[in-house]
Write a protein that holds these residues in place. Structure first.
Motif, mmCIF file in Angstrom:
data_model
loop_
_atom_site.group_PDB
_atom_site.id
_atom_site.type_symbol
_atom_site.label_atom_id
_atom_site.label_comp_id
_atom_site.label_asym_id
_atom_site.label_seq_id
_atom_site.Cartn_x
_atom_site.Cartn_y
_atom_site.Cartn_z
ATOM 1 N N LEU A 1 0.827 -1.206 0.000
ATOM 2 C CA LEU A 1 0.000 0.000 0.000
ATOM 3 C C LEU A 1 0.863 1.260 0.000
ATOM 4 C CD1 LEU A 1 -2.792 -1.102 2.479
ATOM 5 C CD2 LEU A 1 -3.032 -0.725 0.033
ATOM 6 N N ARG A 2 1.943 1.251 0.755
ATOM 7 C CA ARG A 2 2.854 2.407 0.730
ATOM 8 C C ARG A 2 3.451 2.588 -0.660
ATOM 9 N NH1 ARG A 2 4.289 0.787 6.146
ATOM 10 N NH2 ARG A 2 5.992 -0.498 5.349
ATOM 11 N N GLN A 3 3.780 1.468 -1.306
ATOM 12 C CA GLN A 3 4.332 1.543 -2.657
ATOM 13 C C GLN A 3 3.333 2.172 -3.623
ATOM 14 O OE1 GLN A 3 5.742 -2.212 -4.213
ATOM 15 N NE2 GLN A 3 5.534 -1.551 -6.322
ATOM 16 N N ILE A 4 2.091 1.721 -3.574
ATOM 17 C CA ILE A 4 1.051 2.265 -4.454
ATOM 18 C C ILE A 4 0.847 3.749 -4.185
ATOM 19 C CG2 ILE A 4 -1.418 2.171 -4.997
ATOM 20 C CD1 ILE A 4 -1.247 -0.866 -4.396
ATOM 21 N N ARG A 5 0.840 4.111 -2.908
ATOM 22 C CA ARG A 5 0.643 5.509 -2.542
ATOM 23 C C ARG A 5 1.801 6.381 -3.018
ATOM 24 N NH1 ARG A 5 1.869 6.081 3.351
ATOM 25 N NH2 ARG A 5 3.908 5.956 2.360
ATOM 26 N N GLN A 6 3.029 5.905 -2.828
ATOM 27 C CA GLN A 6 4.197 6.699 -3.208
ATOM 28 C C GLN A 6 4.294 6.895 -4.709
ATOM 29 O OE1 GLN A 6 7.334 4.426 -1.470
ATOM 30 N NE2 GLN A 6 6.760 4.945 0.629
ATOM 31 N N GLU A 7 3.964 5.855 -5.465
ATOM 32 C CA GLU A 7 4.116 5.913 -6.912
ATOM 33 C C GLU A 7 3.013 6.718 -7.587
ATOM 34 O OE1 GLU A 7 4.238 1.903 -8.196
ATOM 35 O OE2 GLU A 7 6.167 1.464 -7.272
ATOM 36 N N ASN A 8 1.868 6.871 -6.934
ATOM 37 C CA ASN A 8 0.710 7.460 -7.609
ATOM 38 C C ASN A 8 0.183 8.748 -6.992
ATOM 39 O OD1 ASN A 8 -0.089 5.248 -9.701
ATOM 40 N ND2 ASN A 8 0.277 4.127 -7.804
ATOM 41 N N SER A 9 0.588 9.067 -5.755
ATOM 42 C CA SER A 9 0.083 10.249 -5.061
ATOM 43 C C SER A 9 -1.436 10.360 -5.205
ATOM 44 C CB SER A 9 0.756 11.515 -5.617
ATOM 45 O OG SER A 9 0.399 12.646 -4.861
ATOM 46 N N PRO A 10 -2.175 9.360 -4.737
ATOM 47 C CA PRO A 10 -3.623 9.335 -4.965
ATOM 48 C C PRO A 10 -4.384 10.265 -4.027
ATOM 49 C CG PRO A 10 -2.986 7.476 -3.628
ATOM 50 C CD PRO A 10 -1.713 8.192 -3.977
ATOM 51 N N GLU A 11 -5.614 10.580 -4.428
ATOM 52 C CA GLU A 11 -6.520 11.301 -3.547
ATOM 53 C C GLU A 11 -7.132 10.332 -2.531
ATOM 54 O OE1 GLU A 11 -6.840 14.727 -4.009
ATOM 55 O OE2 GLU A 11 -5.227 14.288 -5.427
ATOM 56 N N GLN A 12 -7.398 9.123 -3.000
ATOM 57 C CA GLN A 12 -8.038 8.140 -2.127
ATOM 58 C C GLN A 12 -7.759 6.736 -2.637
ATOM 59 O OE1 GLN A 12 -11.710 9.309 -0.095
ATOM 60 N NE2 GLN A 12 -12.736 7.619 -1.126
ATOM 61 N N ILE A 13 -7.602 5.790 -1.719
ATOM 62 C CA ILE A 13 -7.461 4.371 -2.057
ATOM 63 C C ILE A 13 -8.589 3.618 -1.370
ATOM 64 C CG2 ILE A 13 -6.015 2.308 -1.922
ATOM 65 C CD1 ILE A 13 -3.573 4.076 -1.830
ATOM 66 N N MET A 14 -9.351 2.846 -2.154
ATOM 67 C CA MET A 14 -10.504 2.115 -1.623
ATOM 68 C C MET A 14 -10.352 0.636 -1.921
ATOM 69 S SD MET A 14 -12.604 4.934 -3.559
ATOM 70 C CE MET A 14 -14.331 4.524 -3.428
ATOM 71 N N MET A 15 -10.734 -0.200 -0.965
ATOM 72 C CA MET A 15 -10.664 -1.639 -1.159
ATOM 73 C C MET A 15 -12.056 -2.193 -1.461
ATOM 74 S SD MET A 15 -9.047 -4.638 1.249
ATOM 75 C CE MET A 15 -10.247 -4.493 2.566
ATOM 76 N N LEU A 16 -12.155 -2.968 -2.549
ATOM 77 C CA LEU A 16 -13.427 -3.546 -2.968
ATOM 78 C C LEU A 16 -13.609 -4.972 -2.468
ATOM 79 C CD1 LEU A 16 -13.596 -2.345 -6.673
ATOM 80 C CD2 LEU A 16 -14.077 -1.089 -4.583
ATOM 81 N N ASN A 17 -12.523 -5.714 -2.402
ATOM 82 C CA ASN A 17 -12.615 -7.108 -1.972
ATOM 83 C C ASN A 17 -11.225 -7.602 -1.634
ATOM 84 O OD1 ASN A 17 -13.827 -9.505 -1.323
ATOM 85 N ND2 ASN A 17 -14.344 -10.108 -3.412
ATOM 86 N N TYR A 18 -11.142 -8.709 -0.955
ATOM 87 C CA TYR A 18 -9.848 -9.313 -0.648
ATOM 88 C C TYR A 18 -10.007 -10.805 -0.448
ATOM 89 C CZ TYR A 18 -11.465 -9.209 4.239
ATOM 90 O OH TYR A 18 -12.181 -9.375 5.392
#
Length: 568
Positions: free
Chosen positions: A303-320
């Protein structure tokens, strides 16, 4: 045995002109290593080669620690050009010596942020280029052109090794031989060399074929490479690429944490409330889930990797799907248990560029990520899109940028209108699937090439129909294989259906899930030899499967909305 840094500094300072010394840690293949960066004053008259035995003597009775010697001016110059490696090494917590009681940090938060942004850009560019070369290797291998396939593997691996050089030096040179690149990197990352070149003599000889293939292609010469050697090199190169990405992200995450600590320290010093640029992503929320302990660190890292690479406004989880426990599945009926380790995310950004869909893995965790821009979300919520409404209301928000304060108008879903549109769409698409099946049953298909092309189209129609009926959204600019992954935000029926029962079905499925886009690929020999009966049987299986799950999806919509729609 712990490393005695005071003793080390005492010994080194008596024997050489130290300017500063750093002792930092990094992870490689799930093991932690320590590395010593010894920055020498410019007035030091001895060469590095002469000083290395002296350093080895000073470290002889200490726990194993690798080291490197570098002139301080050269180190600072590399940091200024964007060296992720030296920026990370020079973080305050890793400093164990400064000459003349110097206490000025090498980099300020603003400069660290710049290094992080540049490093993330290099990482993204490398991924796309290397993926293209790997795809080329697969294409040539299927054609039996193993020399060209290995050449493509060489290019892919060289590209990733360039990433490591950029990480260290802030820039890359034009050295093409992999052996030379590995040699230059070994001074900084001594642990990586043994894993790259092979475990024994046979593997090391096989690994040298990469450079040999490059040389022969460059000289327009032929080189005989066996299918076994090419296959081993393909698997080994993919392993090395994965290792390089893990090492790179280890330094990225470490520098990110150092950056956040600096911001917090500055805010505390000024006694003003200050929001950290990027807070730790979703950790409090994840602790509320029943994640097995062995997966937690990998999930947070990803999750830190995704956040660092994309600078998102929001990250939402749909399923796991994690260790025999899965999420509620916003579109699922009924819920199923599954033992895989996957999380399905929507990342909202102001601008998404060309990347709409991505699969990211770290350790035992894989994230299937769809990227949506803020304008898309706002527009779809305003018109009452069932997909946007569902994810906006019911997904789990793992990260929310403090400055992201949407005031979107949310219109309820018009289920009657939605049922009408989806029913009409499915009636049209189901007829197309049945017509394609009829072509097979009438024995109008005379060649395996045409059979595979028609099956590919049938699969594509089925996937898009199912996603439209069940979810209301399919990612843009993705392959059929990506769409199969995306269906798992509902359940794993589609993915299980395309899991091959034997080698032949695996070969066929790889052709069915290719993005044709008007192109006709040369078929693998195994498919060319099949009779039409095999393709007819597979066509019926695919048609029956998609017709069944799509019909059930339409029924599911009726049940969810409470409206019974006459499909006839």
């Amino acid at each position: 045995m712990e490393i005695n840094s005071h003793l080390i500094i005492d010994r080194l300072s008596q024997r050489m002109d130290l300017d500063r010394v750093y002792l930092f840690k990094y992870e490689f293949l799930d093991q932690e290593y320590q590395h010593l960066v010894i920055a020498l004053k410019s007035i030091s008259g001895l060469s590095h080669k002469v000083l290395k035995p002296i350093v080895e003597l000073c470290l002889m009775d200490q726990e194993y620690v690798s080291f490197e010697l570098v002139p301080v001016g050269e180190m600072l110059s590399k940091i200024k050009t964007g060296s992720l490696y030296y920026s990370y090494a020079s973080l305050p917590e890793y400093n164990i010596y400064f000459a003349n009681n110097k206490n000025t940090p090498t980099l300020r938060p603003k400069e660290l942020k710049s290094v992080l942004e540049i490093s993330a850009e290099h990482y993204q560019n490398t991924l796309s280029v290397s993926a293209g070369f790997l795809e080329g290797a697969e294409t040539f291998a299927k054609q039996g052109k193993y020399q060209k396939a290995v050449f493509m593997l060489h290019q892919s691996l060289e590209n990733h090794l360039r990433l490591l050089q950029i990480m260290i030096d802030g820039k890359a040179n034009n050295v093409h031989h992999i052996s030379n690149r590995i040699k230059s990197l070994a001074e900084h990352l001594s642990t990586i060399r043994g894993s790259i070149i092979g475990k024994d003599e046979a593997e090391r000889v096989r690994f040298k074929l990469l450079d040999t293939a490059f040389n022969t292609i460059k000289q327009n010469k032929e080189l005989e490479i066996s299918a076994f050697d090419a296959s081993w090199l393909y698997d080994h190169c993919k392993f090395i690429i994965s290792v390089i990405e893990q090492v790179y992200m280890c330094f990225m995450n470490g520098l990110q944490l150092g950056y956040e600590k600096m911001l917090e320290a500055e805010a505390e010093k000024l006694k003003e409330p200050k929001t950290v640029a990027i807070k730790k992503c979703g950790e409090p929320i994840f602790h509320a889930f029943p994640w097995p302990e062995q997966y937690q660190s990998n999930i947070y890292h990803l999750l830190r990797q995704i956040r660092q690479e994309n600078s998102p406004e929001q990250i939402m989880m749909l399923n796991y799907y994690v260790s025999n426990a899965n999420g509620k599945g916003l579109f699922d009926y009924p819920k199923k248990e599954n033992g895989t380790t996957e999380i399905y995310l929507v990342v909202i950004k102001k601008k998404i560029g060309h990347c709409h869909f991505r699969r990211v893995s770290y350790g035992q965790v894989t994230a299937i990520v769809v990227f949506l821009n803020t304008n898309f979300i706002e527009t779809k919520l305003q018109i009452g899109s069932r997909f946007s409404n569902t994810i906006w209301d019911d997904s789990v928000v793992l990260y929310h940028k403090p400055g992201y304060k949407p005031t979107y108008t949310i219109t309820p879903v018009n289920w009657s209108d939605t049922l009408l549109k989806t029913s009409v769409s499915w009636k049209r698409n189901s007829r197309l699937i049945q017509d394609l099946l009829h072509v097979f049953s009438c024995e109008s298909v005379a060649s395996p090439q045409l059979a595979v092309l028609l099956l590919n189209q049938m699969t594509s129609i089925g996937l898009h129909s199912y996603l439209y009926l069940r979810i209301g959204y399919a990612p843009k600019h993705v392959t059929p294989l990506d769409l199969v992954d995306w269906t798992c935000i509902c359940d794993k029926k589609v993915k299980v259906f395309f899991e091959p029962k034997d080698n032949l079905e695996e070969i066929l499925n790889s052709e069915l899930l290719k993005p044709m886009k008007g192109r006709v690929y040369e078929l693998p020999p195994a498919l060319e030899q099949l009779n039409m009966g095999y393709f007819q049987s597979r066509a019926k299986e695919i048609a029956d499967f998609f017709i069944e799950i799509c019909d059930r999806s339409l029924e599911y919509m009726e049940l969810k909305s409470g409206i019974e729609f006459n499909k006839k």
